[in-house]
Motif scaffolding. Structure first.
Motif, PDB file in Angstrom:
ATOM      1  N   GLY A 191       7.152  43.475   2.611  1.00  0.00           N
ATOM      2  CA  GLY A 191       7.182  44.518   3.804  1.00  0.00           C
ATOM      3  C   GLY A 191       7.874  44.000   4.728  1.00  0.00           C
ATOM      4  N   ALA A 192       8.696  45.025   5.378  1.00  0.00           N
ATOM      5  CA  ALA A 192       9.743  45.004   6.585  1.00  0.00           C
ATOM      6  C   ALA A 192       8.935  44.502   7.994  1.00  0.00           C
ATOM      7  N   ASP A 193       7.742  44.575   7.848  1.00  0.00           N
ATOM      8  CA  ASP A 193       7.370  44.311   9.092  1.00  0.00           C
ATOM      9  C   ASP A 193       5.925  43.374   9.048  1.00  0.00           C
ATOM     10  N   PHE A 194       5.576  42.715   9.963  1.00  0.00           N
ATOM     11  CA  PHE A 194       4.711  41.869   9.789  1.00  0.00           C
ATOM     12  C   PHE A 194       3.232  42.777   9.316  1.00  0.00           C
ATOM     13  N   PHE A 195       2.217  42.094   8.816  1.00  0.00           N
ATOM     14  CA  PHE A 195       1.194  42.977   8.460  1.00  0.00           C
ATOM     15  C   PHE A 195       0.039  41.913   8.360  1.00  0.00           C
ATOM     16  N   GLY A 196      -1.459  42.349   8.320  1.00  0.00           N
ATOM     17  CA  GLY A 196      -2.542  41.741   8.292  1.00  0.00           C
ATOM     18  C   GLY A 196      -3.194  42.174   9.354  1.00  0.00           C
ATOM     19  N   PRO A 197      -4.747  41.591   9.306  1.00  0.00           N
ATOM     20  CA  PRO A 197      -5.761  41.946  10.170  1.00  0.00           C
ATOM     21  C   PRO A 197      -5.592  41.707  11.449  1.00  0.00           C
ATOM     22  N   ASP A 198      -4.803  40.624  12.022  1.00  0.00           N
ATOM     23  CA  ASP A 198      -4.616  40.360  13.384  1.00  0.00           C
ATOM     24  C   ASP A 198      -3.157  40.929  13.935  1.00  0.00           C
ATOM     25  N   VAL A 199      -2.676  41.728  12.994  1.00  0.00           N
ATOM     26  CA  VAL A 199      -1.214  42.242  13.689  1.00  0.00           C
ATOM     27  C   VAL A 199      -1.464  43.726  14.049  1.00  0.00           C
ATOM     28  N   ASN A 214       0.717  45.786  16.012  1.00  0.00           N
ATOM     29  CA  ASN A 214       1.860  46.570  16.291  1.00  0.00           C
ATOM     30  C   ASN A 214       2.569  46.715  15.175  1.00  0.00           C
ATOM     31  N   SER A 215       2.088  47.298  14.095  1.00  0.00           N
ATOM     32  CA  SER A 215       2.799  47.564  12.909  1.00  0.00           C
ATOM     33  C   SER A 215       2.012  48.922  12.190  1.00  0.00           C
ATOM     34  N   SER A 216       2.643  49.445  11.376  1.00  0.00           N
ATOM     35  CA  SER A 216       2.108  50.649  10.645  1.00  0.00           C
ATOM     36  C   SER A 216       0.953  50.249   9.760  1.00  0.00           C
ATOM     37  N   VAL A 217       0.833  49.024   9.380  1.00  0.00           N
ATOM     38  CA  VAL A 217      -0.658  48.721   8.623  1.00  0.00           C
ATOM     39  C   VAL A 217      -1.295  47.572   9.386  1.00  0.00           C
ATOM     40  N   GLY A 218      -1.402  47.615  10.744  1.00  0.00           N
ATOM     41  CA  GLY A 218      -2.142  46.499  11.380  1.00  0.00           C
ATOM     42  C   GLY A 218      -3.094  47.031  11.628  1.00  0.00           C
ATOM     43  N   SER A 219      -3.925  47.073  12.702  1.00  0.00           N
ATOM     44  CA  SER A 219      -5.311  47.691  13.129  1.00  0.00           C
ATOM     45  C   SER A 219      -5.546  48.970  12.546  1.00  0.00           C
TER      46      SER A 219
END
Length: 98
Positions: A66-74, A76-81
Motif C-alpha cells: 500500500g502507498a499509504d498507511f492503513f489499518g483501523p486506527d488510521v 487520514n487515508s482512503s482505507v482508514g476510518s
C-alpha cells in the motif's frame, strides 16, 4: 515465516513501498529495491527473504503493498476510518478507488 512454514499455512503480508526508495514515473512490483533509508533497507531484506522462500517452494506467500498507511486506527487515508470502522460494526463501508 517459520510458523507458517511449519504449519504449511499460507502467509499474507501487508507491506509498504519503502523498499523502492525514490521512484520517477509509475510504480510497479518489478521495480528494483533501491531503498535509501534504514526502514526501506529492512523492508527490502524482509520482502526479498519472503520471495526467496516462496520461489524455493518453502512458503506460500502473498504480499499486498500500500502507498499509504492503513489499518483501523488510521484516519487520514482512503482505507482508514471509512473502511474499518463500519466493517468492525458489521455495516456497509465506503472506499474511494482511483
Amino acid at each position: 515465516m517459520s510458523g507458517a512454514m511449519t504449519a504449511g499455512a499460507k502467509l499474507a503480508v501487508a507491506e509498504n513501498l519503502y523498499m523502492y526508495g525514490q521512484v520517477k514515473g509509475n510504480m510497479h512490483e518489478s521495480l528494483p529495491y533501491t531503498a535509501t533509508t534504514k526502514k526501506g533497507e529492512i523492508r527490502a531484506e524482509m520482502s526479498s527473504r519472503l520471495l526467496q522462500l516462496h520461489q524455493e517452494g518453502k512458503l506460500q506467500v502473498t504480499m499486498g503493498r500500500g502507498a499509504d498507511f492503513f489499518g483501523p486506527d488510521v484516519h487520514n487515508s482512503s482505507v482508514g476510518s471509512r473502511l474499518f470502522k463500519p466493517i468492525m460494526k458489521g455495516k456497509v463501508c465506503t472506499v474511494m478507488l482511483s
